[in-house]
Design a protein around this motif. Structure first.
Motif, PDB file in Angstrom:
ATOM      1  N   CYS A  43       0.853  -1.191   0.000  1.00 46.43           N
ATOM      2  CA  CYS A  43       0.000   0.000   0.000  1.00 46.43           C
ATOM      3  C   CYS A  43       0.885   1.236   0.000  1.00 46.43           C
ATOM      4  N   VAL A  45      -0.122   4.176   1.399  1.00 42.02           N
ATOM      5  CA  VAL A  45      -0.221   4.695   2.779  1.00 42.02           C
ATOM      6  C   VAL A  45      -0.743   3.560   3.636  1.00 42.02           C
ATOM      7  N   LEU A  46      -0.355   3.559   4.905  1.00 37.44           N
ATOM      8  CA  LEU A  46      -0.838   2.517   5.812  1.00 37.44           C
ATOM      9  C   LEU A  46      -1.887   3.147   6.720  1.00 37.44           C
ATOM     10  N   CYS A  47      -3.134   2.795   6.484  1.00 37.55           N
ATOM     11  CA  CYS A  47      -4.234   3.436   7.213  1.00 37.55           C
ATOM     12  C   CYS A  47      -4.246   2.950   8.663  1.00 37.55           C
ATOM     13  N   TYR A  49      -6.513   2.268  10.915  1.00 34.63           N
ATOM     14  CA  TYR A  49      -7.521   1.313  11.391  1.00 34.63           C
ATOM     15  C   TYR A  49      -7.311  -0.095  10.829  1.00 34.63           C
ATOM     16  N   CYS A  50      -6.391  -0.254   9.875  1.00 37.66           N
ATOM     17  CA  CYS A  50      -6.363  -1.472   9.057  1.00 37.66           C
ATOM     18  C   CYS A  50      -5.476  -2.554   9.671  1.00 37.66           C
ATOM     19  N   ARG A  54      -0.233  -5.734   5.392  1.00 36.16           N
ATOM     20  CA  ARG A  54       0.161  -4.770   4.376  1.00 36.16           C
ATOM     21  C   ARG A  54       1.475  -4.124   4.763  1.00 36.16           C
ATOM     22  N   GLY A  90      -5.871  -7.329  -0.705  1.00 38.52           N
ATOM     23  CA  GLY A  90      -4.622  -6.757  -0.191  1.00 38.52           C
ATOM     24  C   GLY A  90      -4.780  -6.213   1.204  1.00 38.52           C
ATOM     25  N   GLY A  91      -3.932  -5.256   1.464  1.00 42.24           N
ATOM     26  CA  GLY A  91      -3.161  -4.388   0.587  1.00 42.24           C
ATOM     27  C   GLY A  91      -3.961  -3.824  -0.598  1.00 42.24           C
ATOM     28  N   THR A  92      -3.182  -3.379  -1.548  1.00 36.54           N
ATOM     29  CA  THR A  92      -3.768  -2.767  -2.743  1.00 36.54           C
ATOM     30  C   THR A  92      -3.198  -3.457  -3.981  1.00 36.54           C
ATOM     31  N   GLN A 147     -14.269   3.884   2.051  1.00 34.36           N
ATOM     32  CA  GLN A 147     -14.271   4.012   3.530  1.00 34.36           C
ATOM     33  C   GLN A 147     -15.295   5.022   4.024  1.00 34.36           C
ATOM     34  N   ARG A 159      -6.202   9.535   4.551  1.00 35.89           N
ATOM     35  CA  ARG A 159      -6.499   9.095   3.183  1.00 35.89           C
ATOM     36  C   ARG A 159      -6.833  10.250   2.237  1.00 35.89           C
ATOM     37  N   TYR A 163      -5.899   9.605  -1.549  1.00 36.10           N
ATOM     38  CA  TYR A 163      -6.973   8.983  -2.342  1.00 36.10           C
ATOM     39  C   TYR A 163      -8.090   9.940  -2.752  1.00 36.10           C
TER      40      TYR A 163
HETATM   41  S1  SF4 Z   1      -5.230  -2.286   2.658  1.00 37.34           S
HETATM   42 FE1  SF4 Z   1      -6.439  -0.457   2.138  1.00 37.34          FE
HETATM   43  S2  SF4 Z   1      -7.287   0.091   4.115  1.00 37.34           S
HETATM   44 FE2  SF4 Z   1      -5.562  -1.255   4.550  1.00 37.34          FE
HETATM   45  S3  SF4 Z   1      -3.748   0.091   4.772  1.00 37.34           S
HETATM   46 FE3  SF4 Z   1      -3.835  -0.508   2.667  1.00 37.34          FE
HETATM   47  S4  SF4 Z   1      -4.928   1.200   1.686  1.00 37.34           S
HETATM   48 FE4  SF4 Z   1      -5.379   1.322   3.856  1.00 37.34          FE
END
Ligand code: SF4
Ligand code: SAM
Length: 441
Positions: A43, A45-47, A49-50, A54, A90-92, A147, A159, A163
């Protein structure tokens, strides 16, 4: 109230069951084609809450990783595995579109009868060239992580800048309209500081968007994610769960039909998330899960170890847990009913008459709670049951996320070495304690 109690008992049980022992790989080769899950853990960026597995995007790593993934796909094919459909999560997965397309091309080449292809992405990747490449690769379901459409909340999640804001996200979704059989948007609710008006505005945005599928996930939490959230977006108040869920159902229902507790389809039923169908599936890549012949499998969370193992011709699978006969039936009951209906004929074909006998206590209890009803075809969820199942599935995924957290703790040196900018939770604070870790080693 009763639902919350049932869900909390279920939560404890789910955590207990997410303890895996060592594995030398999937021993059996299913006679029939099975579903394929591919994990792409990168990813930009690392969000906060996730809790998915990743890591921050790095060019060289991504290419090595995809090359290993394709090699692993070939290994399984050489062993006799055939795949019925594929889900790339993912991830992305769209961080490297060319690599993704090459990988999907290989899966199709080896499995000419391949069915549905689903891919997860984020709003930024809804660019014309990426959309065209994915459509050309036969992607039937594109799932976009939105989201929320609230700019303030997006900013708190980190984000907004990466995004885009509400207008930009809706504009990008419009560009993807009509290019995939199913265009799904992922939204989260019960977010910290998310007011009723914000949720309402999210629902309006989804209704006005071209998405023909919407997944509304209640925010799920683990220790490490909660730490990150406390520092950035704050922590949610669970009190609003039922009220928010009822609002989501009421606002979406005229146009969208629920296909699971948290997924809704507009028009003809689209391609659903693979888990709900609860058939066997193989998970490839680092930090992937699979379920084959009644055994749950997990692959190594270390990207270095994953690539190394695959290059040496080893399996990426390092953990497994064989489910008992009754557990398997409970797993199917949970996942099938999350898809709103469990057909008696399906249960009989899989387990014979013993399904109803073995699960008689569960079926009676859920009926007593008003969560399920039955007809000649089988069992289905009531609205009350949908809310209960959303809570149980959240508990189920939270236990999976806690396992991910443990595995990520094991590889903290690798993750910290890459300066992930993520505080890994100290081992002592992981609720399961170190027992599960010892077993996996
Ligand atoms: S998988 Fe999606 S929600 Fe989770 S950190 Fe990566 S971008 Fe953010
Ligand atoms: C693995 S992400 C992939 C999507 C893509 N990376 C993105 O964020 O745009 C899949 C979805 O999981 C959901 N998700 C992630 N963390 C969650 C959490 N803690 N609780 C509930 N849903 C979550 C989000 O809605 C997200 O879109």
């Amino acid at each position: 109230m009763l639902e919350t109690l049932v869900a909390s008992v279920f939560r404890r049980e789910a955590r207990r069951r997410m303890r895996l022992g060592p594995s030398a790989g999937i021993a059996v080769v299913p006679a029939e084609p099975v579903f394929l899950y591919l994990h792409v853990p990168f990813c930009e960026v690392l969000c906060p809450y996730c809790s998915f597995h990743r890591v921050r995007y790095e060019d060289g790593k991504v290419h090595r990783y995809f090359a290993a993934l394709r090699r692993e796909i070939r290994h399984y094919h050489d062993r006799g595995y055939r795949f019925s459909g594929v889900y790339v999560g993912g991830g992305t997965p769209t961080v490297a579109p060319d690599e993704l397309v090459a990988t999907l091309g290989l899966v199709r080449e080896l499995n000419p009868a391949l069915g549905d292809i689903s891919v997860e992405t984020n709003p930024k990747d809804l660019r014309d060239e990426v959309l065209a490449a994915l459509a050309g690769a036969g992607v039937g379901r594109l799932s976009v992580g939105v989201q929320t459409l609230d700019d303030g909340l997006l900013a708190k999640m980190g984000r907004l800048e990466k995004y885009g804001d509400r207008a930009e996200i809706l504009g990008r979704l419009a560009a993807a309209a009509g290019r995939f059989r199913t265009l799904n948007v992922d939204l989260m609710w019960n977010l910290p500081q998310q007011s009723e008006a914000m949720l309402e505005a999210d629902l309006e945005g989804v209704l006005a968007s071209p998405a023909n599928q919407a997944s509304f996930y209640p925010l799920m939490q683990t220790r490490a994610a909660a730490r990150q959230m406390a520092k950035t977006m704050g922590l949610p108040a669970r009190r609003r769960l039922r009220r928010d869920y009822e609002r989501i159902l009421a606002r979406l229902r005229p146009e969208f039909t629920p296909t699971s507790g948290w997924c809704f389809s507009r028009g003809a039923r689209g391609i659903d998330e693979y888990l709900v169908d609860s058939g066997d599936y193989v998970g490839l890549g680092s930090g992937a899960f699979g379920y084959v012949g009644g055994t749950l499998y997990a692959t190594t969370f270390s990207l270095n170890s994953y690539v190394d193992r695959i290059e040496r011709g080893l399996s990426g699978v390092t953990g497994e847990r064989r489910l008992g006969a009754r557990e398997r039936m409970q797993y199917d009951l949970l996942l099938r009913l999350f898809g709103l209906r469990l057909d008696r004929a399906w249960a009989r074909a899989r387990y014979g008459e013993r399904f109803e006998r073995a699960l008689a206590p569960e079926l009676a209890a859920f009926r007593l709670l008003g969560a399920i009803d039955s007809d000649a075809r089988g069992w289905h969820l009531t609205d009350r049951g949908m809310f209960l199942w959303v809570q149980m599935m959240s508990a189920f995924f939270e236990s999976v996320n806690a396992f991910r957290e443990q595995m990520r703790h094991q590889i903290r040196a690798e993750l910290e070495g890459e300066a992930l900018g993520e505080a890994l939770v100290p081992l002592a604070e992981i609720r399961h304690g170190p027992g599960a870790l010892r077993r996996v080693r």
